[in-house]
Design a protein around this motif. Structure first.
Motif, PDB file in Angstrom:
ATOM      1  N   ASP B  12     -84.500 -18.127 -55.688  1.00  8.96           N
ATOM      2  CA  ASP B  12     -83.531 -17.280 -55.778  1.00  8.96           C
ATOM      3  C   ASP B  12     -82.516 -17.044 -54.650  1.00  8.96           C
ATOM      4  N   GLN B  36     -79.773 -11.290 -57.884  1.00 10.59           N
ATOM      5  CA  GLN B  36     -80.257 -10.686 -59.285  1.00 10.59           C
ATOM      6  C   GLN B  36     -81.017  -9.340 -59.307  1.00 10.59           C
ATOM      7  N   LEU B  39     -78.392  -6.596 -58.820  1.00 11.00           N
ATOM      8  CA  LEU B  39     -77.779  -6.365 -60.100  1.00 11.00           C
ATOM      9  C   LEU B  39     -78.455  -5.778 -61.052  1.00 11.00           C
ATOM     10  N   ASP B  40     -79.945  -6.179 -61.007  1.00 16.42           N
ATOM     11  CA  ASP B  40     -80.977  -5.322 -61.796  1.00 16.42           C
ATOM     12  C   ASP B  40     -81.087  -3.673 -61.579  1.00 16.42           C
ATOM     13  N   ASN B  41     -80.521  -3.510 -60.692  1.00 14.65           N
ATOM     14  CA  ASN B  41     -80.595  -2.110 -60.095  1.00 14.65           C
ATOM     15  C   ASN B  41     -79.369  -1.615 -59.441  1.00 14.65           C
ATOM     16  N   ARG B  77     -79.568 -19.456 -59.936  1.00 13.04           N
ATOM     17  CA  ARG B  77     -79.812 -19.491 -61.220  1.00 13.04           C
ATOM     18  C   ARG B  77     -79.444 -17.896 -62.152  1.00 13.04           C
ATOM     19  N   ALA B  78     -79.002 -18.138 -63.357  1.00 11.85           N
ATOM     20  CA  ALA B  78     -78.573 -16.665 -63.775  1.00 11.85           C
ATOM     21  C   ALA B  78     -79.447 -16.856 -65.409  1.00 11.85           C
ATOM     22  N   ALA B 256     -77.828  -7.276 -67.125  1.00 10.93           N
ATOM     23  CA  ALA B 256     -77.090  -7.335 -66.119  1.00 10.93           C
ATOM     24  C   ALA B 256     -77.270  -8.623 -65.357  1.00 10.93           C
TER      25      ALA B 256
END
Lengths: 340, 340
Positions: B12, B36, B39-41, B77-78, B256
């Motif tokens: 990542d 990521q 974005l998760d939090n 990667r998403a 998210a």
């Protein structure tokens, strides 16, 4: 080796190794926090996880109780969900049901769609939908999780990349499919969140039932408490997993943790369409198929799609009758968006 | 605030905050290892990242040199890449080019496909393909990264969920599209790995150019070193990002970190098809469009799709001529699978 993901306050859940009989499990934070983490570094994590699995089998007092209803799908979210249609019998029946012709190339060139993978349902989560008119249907499937697969990989390389095997409910909204496919860009609204059974299993754990690219066992689908399907996943699978993976990797690499699905498991009967279990057949892994059979036999479909309150259970048992992956158990519920 | 992801030995990459002028960056391992994770939090990470961004602007000696060529796509990667076709002019032209009719509903019901999100290209990575006959094309696009979006969200909720804005090259294989769409399941082989410009930007950083759901600036596409397109992303965008996100969330929630794309940016000219920059028009964000214009004007397409060695550069500049996202710079290269 059997692996599962327990729900916790994180997005990816907590990885556990599960005993073969699905009664006990062990958290493994020192090996990997979550399954994607283990898959990101499988060469290192896998032997360590296997050690824990061995210990679980050798010591029946080791571990905590494994509760399937506390489990997420093994990957609560994944970087890829590419679902094939390997049981071409299913494709042919569903196409007939919506009066769309099937090109003969479908027997030689795998059909595959890119599914949404960011928000899977847990195996015992309800299927929440705003409207019964969407035509809510289950699709019982087998799926594999792969390691990294380079672009242009052949079928041998693809087969060697299979790390874990699962079973899935690829929820489908039949009422939305014709209009959506008519737009030409494939499924989107008509393929909402899928669910996977609690436990993912390494191929070596499946014994003779796994031939390297197919799983030769019946997929047991119960609908509202009654047996609805027991089609054998090893029969009538026109494209095996090695072929499906190689197909997926034709023009781009696949990242470790990518999930490749088989499509709805479907068996022919004496080279014709299937037959309900109540009539001595192997039944169906989705409602769309029985509706097609009803149309062939009686001119119109009789079985409705799922209504609020309907339940589906999907499981697979080994030769001794023991559950391999645990069970998907879902109830359809009315969904009302917040603020609506 | 501007964010980027530096390549390192992880999958990542390493999250950095980038100075507005794109010259310096700061790693932020104490806030989030990767984008990521941030974005998760986002509620927690975003104010902390904003603090670092402020410090970068206030102290010109702070941070290390930012090298665009060392950057991954902001999300290497998403969990989701859902790409709309908001510039319906593009859809109409491309359909004409492959002699497929466009239903009038395309002006009111967004077209969107589920893309592969597990293996994006870095912005300066080559586009490696096995065969020029695939019909390799670029597609210059705008894209947004969203926070969690509940199923059934309305457009206001969707607009409020936009966290970051990016620009993209949605690489397309035109030669594979007609047969693939003919199979009915949408794109798969014909949409290989996409690339995103090095820097993702918060909406507040875009000033007046961002109206909450559209980005009102020209997307600069250079092909083999010459200006090829400068279509304004705020013009002729039939569906704005709020509408695209709400469309994506109709039957399932979005996690998210989901990326929603605009589709190829495309401007009409006096209500007709576009015109090449060399002829005084705003040009094109993909080759398929100029081929259609050539067909309209001269009976057949003249400009070939991309060959090995061809280059594409995609960038967007603010009112002062400064690059906002950094540049996508890709060269098409021959790919030979290992062992082939």
């Amino acid at each position: 080796m059997k692996l599962a993901t327990l729900k916790d306050d994180s997005r990816d859940g907590c990885l556990v190794v599960v005993s073969k009989d699905l009664t006990r499990c062990v958290k493994v934070p020192d090996i990997a926090a979550h399954l994607q983490g283990a898959l990101d570094n499988w060469d290192v994590s896998s032997p360590k996880l296997q050690e824990v699995a061995k210990q679980l089998e050798n010591d029946s007092s080791y571990g905590e109780k494994f509760d399937q209803s506390a489990a997420h799908s093994p990957l609560p979210r994944a970087f890829q969900w590419a679902d094939g249609s390997a049981y071409v019998n299913h494709v042919e029946l569903v196409r007939k049901a919506r009066r769309a012709e099937m090109p003969p190339s479908f027997w030689t060139d795998p059909l595959m769609y890119q599914g949404g993978s960011d928000s899977f349902l847990a195996p015992h989560d309800p299927i929440r939908m705003a409207d019964e008119a969407y035509g809510i249907d289950m699709e019982g499937e087998v799926a594999v999780i792969v390691d990294d697969v380079p672009m242009g990989a052949g079928t041998d390389q693809a087969r060697d990349a299979i790390r874990l095997v699962m079973i899935a409910n690829d929820v489908s909204l039949r009422g939305l499919i014709p209009a959506e496919l008519g737009k030409g860009f494939g499924f989107f609204h008509s393929k909402p969140s899928s669910a996977f059974a609690p436990v993912a299993v390494t191929p070596d754990d499946l014994g003779d039932a796994w031939d390297g690219a197919k799983l030769h066992l019946p997929l047991l689908v119960d609908y509202n408490g009654a047996p609805f399907g027991k089609a054998n996943a090893g029969i009538d699978m026109t494209f095996n997993f090695a072929e499906l993976i190689a197909h997926a990797a034709k023009t781009r690499p696949l990242c470790a943790g990518s999930i490749i699905g088989s499509g709805t498991v479907s068996n022919k009967l004496n080279d014709g369409p299937g037959k309900a279990i109540s009539e001595g057949g192997d039944g169906f892994s989705c409602i769309a198929e029985i509706r097609m059979i009803e149309t062939i036999n009686g001119g119109k479909p009789v079985t409705p799609f799922m209504k609020f309150g309907d339940t589906v259970r999907i499981e697979m048992k080994d030769a001794n009758g023991a559950s391999i992956f645990g069970a998907i158990e879902q109830t359809v519920q009315k969904y009302t968006p917040k603020g609506a």
